[in-house]
Design a protein around this motif. Structure first.
Motif, short mmCIF file in Angstrom:
data_model
loop_
_atom_site.label_atom_id
_atom_site.label_comp_id
_atom_site.label_asym_id
_atom_site.label_seq_id
_atom_site.Cartn_x
_atom_site.Cartn_y
_atom_site.Cartn_z
N LEU A 123 0.84 -1.19 0.00
CA LEU A 123 0.00 0.00 0.00
C LEU A 123 0.88 1.25 0.00
O LEU A 123 2.08 1.18 0.25
CB LEU A 123 -0.92 -0.02 1.23
N ASP A 126 1.29 3.56 2.02
CA ASP A 126 2.02 3.89 3.25
C ASP A 126 3.11 2.86 3.58
O ASP A 126 3.71 2.92 4.66
CB ASP A 126 1.05 4.05 4.43
N GLU A 182 2.69 -0.38 3.93
CA GLU A 182 2.13 -1.60 4.53
C GLU A 182 2.04 -2.69 3.45
O GLU A 182 1.68 -2.42 2.31
CB GLU A 182 0.73 -1.27 5.05
N ILE A 183 2.37 -3.93 3.84
CA ILE A 183 2.30 -5.05 2.88
C ILE A 183 1.10 -5.92 3.24
O ILE A 183 0.98 -6.38 4.38
CB ILE A 183 3.59 -5.90 2.94
N VAL A 184 0.19 -6.15 2.28
CA VAL A 184 -0.95 -7.03 2.55
C VAL A 184 -0.97 -8.18 1.54
O VAL A 184 -0.45 -8.07 0.44
CB VAL A 184 -2.31 -6.29 2.51
N ARG A 185 -1.55 -9.30 1.96
CA ARG A 185 -1.70 -10.45 1.06
C ARG A 185 -3.19 -10.63 0.79
O ARG A 185 -3.99 -10.69 1.72
CB ARG A 185 -1.12 -11.71 1.69
N LEU A 211 -10.86 -8.11 -1.63
CA LEU A 211 -10.04 -6.98 -2.07
C LEU A 211 -9.23 -7.32 -3.32
O LEU A 211 -8.87 -6.44 -4.09
CB LEU A 211 -9.09 -6.53 -0.95
N VAL A 257 -11.01 -6.09 -6.40
CA VAL A 257 -11.01 -4.65 -6.67
C VAL A 257 -9.61 -4.16 -7.03
O VAL A 257 -9.44 -3.16 -7.73
CB VAL A 257 -11.65 -3.87 -5.50
N SER A 314 -7.32 -2.10 -11.21
CA SER A 314 -7.37 -0.79 -10.55
C SER A 314 -6.30 0.16 -11.09
O SER A 314 -6.12 1.25 -10.57
CB SER A 314 -7.25 -0.95 -9.03
N LEU A 353 -4.38 1.73 -6.46
CA LEU A 353 -4.66 1.25 -5.11
C LEU A 353 -3.42 0.75 -4.37
O LEU A 353 -3.36 0.79 -3.15
CB LEU A 353 -5.71 0.13 -5.15
N VAL A 360 -13.46 4.15 -2.38
CA VAL A 360 -12.64 2.94 -2.27
C VAL A 360 -11.17 3.27 -2.57
O VAL A 360 -10.27 2.80 -1.88
CB VAL A 360 -13.18 1.83 -3.19
N ALA A 409 -9.80 4.56 0.48
CA ALA A 409 -9.56 3.54 1.50
C ALA A 409 -8.17 2.92 1.35
O ALA A 409 -7.63 2.34 2.28
CB ALA A 409 -10.63 2.46 1.44
N PHE A 410 -7.60 3.03 0.15
CA PHE A 410 -6.26 2.49 -0.10
C PHE A 410 -5.19 3.58 -0.08
O PHE A 410 -4.08 3.33 0.34
CB PHE A 410 -6.21 1.79 -1.46
N PRO A 459 -5.38 7.43 0.82
CA PRO A 459 -6.15 8.63 1.19
C PRO A 459 -5.48 9.94 0.79
O PRO A 459 -6.15 10.95 0.67
CB PRO A 459 -6.30 8.51 2.71
#
Lengths: 497, 497
Positions: free
Chosen positions: A184, A186, A188-191, A204, A207, A211, A215, A454, A457-458, A460
């Protein structure tokens, strides 16, 4: 053709130097490019009418580096444009003068292949074709096949939800991606998703696919791989006009046959392609369908009979089934070379991308011919007929003053036409900058604001690929997401019986 | 069994009266239910161990009414739980004591069917089976087929991303829904997707499907309908044990065959089903596969030969192909009746739902047997083997003190096991309240916060179905979405060449 480099002012130069210094502390060696002449190769993507050198380029090699780069840019309020191979036809990867261009070109490894679960885990800079090459020894392949598959990367495919001629049967990128690692803005790492069908919680992954880099930055992709079908055969079916070909397409689908691909070319496209690659297309027809079937040989035989029957019922005048793999590949070579082939008969062309309900094909083709006369510009049609995805190529000459403007206006009218018959502005090329200002033709203000909530949300602070997709980029605070309450909400006691 | 009604306090009664009065001004007549005895039928969904009467029930009939109800509740800070037929097995539609239950039961119309484009536009209260019934006269059907398809509604299917035995080949709800009209919590109405493949902009439809009523209220759904395949045949293949059956499943898929359905039952499930519906299942096997193939007859014949070959290679001891449509239906009747059949051999059972990578089937089944012994509770397994979606039924007796607790602990261990082998907490039943507190087993804090940021983009006041899905519901301001800048950001001039 040589163009003058825009000369950056002192403020821009100082900003560039400060950012380059900071990013070099994260990505050492050749991973940061800031010399003006070295930025030139990055100034365009596949939408070549637009050019803008980036502020600088960073080429990280690890997810940790991507995370650190984004974290730094986030803290400093620096914009970032992510980029795969830069083959986007809608300007999705077009640089911004005040943004870091974050290239994923060094993420080139195939990390894991699991044939039993039929998945491959790859880095985003792996090309679309390289995935197939990594697994074809065991008889597998990756299904979505954009025409740029030699060059385009899976990360870019995820960003644009890319298609290809086989997406009719096997789905777009979104139907073939099972999981992703995403950084992301900032840091941050997401799976998202994984090696399984459902995901639990909000989807997610869905989406994020398509994108367009707004995102997050995808740093790993898990794709579904498929075993090569036992047999594949292609049929050329020629018709006096596009209307009959369109009716044939609609009937094939309505009868429940989903060919592996069903492509249509109109007369100008057939002639251009045949002159270029000489594969034996019939030249005396008004429209040509290339229909591919695959699967067990028994199924292919059956389906080819059905397609011949439906073709005849709709006025087909020629029909030819590929005789072996070489001829099948030749049939496709003409289609895949159609864009460069059109490039040989016109100084320039604009490749449009819109989608319509299949049964409106004849109406839309008729109206497009009228528009062609009104604008005085020729149009060649090559498209994924089976899923209603049109690729009109508008022929023009950039050296004739005003002709690019006219071509763009014609293109916009075609996309408006697609929307007016219940279709959509894009099929597989994305919105980017090309269709950004046409989005209100399709979406209400409420629709667009909800999409942007949305986005907020990813990201801002709106730092990721700004200026793409959204015709108006509202600051997130304007979208009704200001809150004064703090802390987690307590869940009520579960009322177990 | 009779249970005491919880007695609401004076404050609750006053709140109920105030809300009922306001909603009656929007939904006239019988559309608002607030009499305590009339609320009793709404106190549970398919997760029957949990019961909670709602504050009141509202049953709007039009999108405008839904919008007005949500707008009023939003302005007043009143929570809302949307509900279809209430067949959710994870407690997704369980009422809250302080929330309005918004039932979509009056949205029962099929609005439009287009056979050429193969879409149907329906209201959310139409049952899953009613869609097929509306189009079967013309030879079409709607593919996803949850076992509750007689009762469950398409709106609920969208909320839960429901599956069914034919989802292996035809996809889950998310793969069969093309568009939706959604009312947001503030009353805004948005349209997502349409009658076409791609959507343009962010794919909000994808994130709404499976969002369990947390993002908006769906008031119209556009689904894909398919022509009935020419032929369908089912094969029963019996194995000495589940491990061999699991290996057979993995090999079928690895060889590239995607059957229309591939279901597995273990010995307890086979015996329970056979005793109940008497369809001729073999009783001397340890595991039974029901494999369905569909398509042209030639393809079915070919595939049945392939499946027999792979079955034999994996130790099959019995094999029987359906002889005509009646016998095919009988083969499925046993499978579809498996849950009630198990209900006959145990006072109560808990139906779990998790998904694993196919090749881990044998390991997971073995470990589940060990857990069954540890907990002293029997387990029967009925599952969508082809896509690795397990439905272990844990048998218990609610009248034995502590046995429900034990069954729930066993269920939680099974779901942890699924996650530990690379799987996921849910396949098609959703998270709801059942798996809410297990979400951290699968998702990191960063993952869950990012999911919740998207929730906040739709419902920043957290009024829609709170207490479901998220183990901790952070106030949105805590998630880093506070901004001070206002106004739209200007786009830079497009750098056209």
């Amino acid at each position: 053709m040589s163009i003058a480099m825009p000369v950056p002012n002192a403020e821009t130069l100082a900003k560039r130097e400060r950012i380059a210094r900071a990013l070099r502390a994260i990505v050492p060696g050749e991973g940061v490019i800031d010399a003006p002449e070295a930025l030139r190769p990055w100034e365009s993507d596949g939408l070549t009418a637009y050019r803008q050198p980036p502020l600088l380029v960073v080429l990280p090699e690890t997810t940790a580096q991507v995370s650190a780069v984004l974290k730094w840019c986030h803290a400093e309020g620096v914009k970032v444009v992510p980029r795969g191979a830069g083959t986007s036809l809608s300007g999705g990867a077009l640089p911004l003068a005040d943004a870091v261009l974050l290239g994923l070109g060094k993420f080139k490894r195939v990390l894991d292949v699991d044939y039993e679960d039929r998945v491959a885990v790859v880095q985003p800079g792996v090309t679309n074709l390289a995935i197939t090459q990594a697994v074809e020894g065991r008889g597998f392949y990756y299904a979505p096949d954009p025409s740029s598959q030699i060059a385009c990367t899976i990360g870019g495919n995820v960003a644009e939800n890319s298609g290809g001629v086989h997406c009719l049967k096997y789905g777009l990128t979104t139907n073939n991606v099972l999981g992703a690692e995403v950084v992301l803005m900032d840091g941050e790492i997401v799976r998202l998703g994984g090696r399984h069908l459902d995901s639990g919680g909000l989807d997610l992954l869905g989406v994020v696919v398509g994108s367009e880099g707004l995102l997050g930055v995808v740093t790993e992709v898990t794709v579904r791989i498929l075993p090569r079908p036992e047999t594949a055969r292609a049929v050329l079916v020629g018709f006096p006009d596009a209307e009959q070909a369109g009716a044939c397409v609609a009937q094939v689908i309505a009868e429940g046959i989903i060919p592996a691909g069903m492509e249509m070319m109109d007369r100008p496209a057939i002639h251009a392609a045949e002159a270029f690659v000489n594969v034996g297309y019939p030249l005396d027809v008004g429209a040509l369908l290339i229909v591919e079937v695959d699967g067990p040989a028994a199924e292919c035989d059956f389906l080819i009979g059905e397609i011949a029957r439906i073709g005849n019922a709709n006025g087909a005048v020629t029909s030819r089934v590929s005789d072996g793999e070489a001829e099948r590949m030749a049939f496709w070579a003409g289609r895949k070379a159609a864009f460069p082939a059109v490039g040989r008969i016109s100084p320039d062309y604009l490749c449009m991308d819109g989608t319509i309900p299949r049964r409106r094909l004849p109406d839309v083709l008729r109206r497009m011919e009228e528009l062609s006369e009104e604008y005085g510009l020729r149009v060649a049609n090559v498209f994924h007929a089976g899923d209603g995805n049109l690729h009109p190529l508008i022929l023009y000459d950039a050296n004739v003053p005003g002709e690019l403007d006219k071509a763009e206006a014609f293109g916009a009218d075609i996309l408006r036409l697609c929307v007016s018959v219940g279709g959509v502005l894009t099929g597989e090329h994305g919105v980017g900058i090309e269709k950004r200002d046409l989005m209100p033709e399709m979406f209400s203000d409420a629709d667009l604001k909800q999409q942007q909530r949305v986005k907020c949300a990813f990201d801002p602070e709106l730092l990721l690929n700004p200026g793409k997709v959204f015709p108006v980029l509202h600051r997130c605070a304007e979208l009704g997401q200001m809150h004064v309450h703090h802390g987690a909400l307590p869940h009520p006691e579960l009322p177990r019986f």
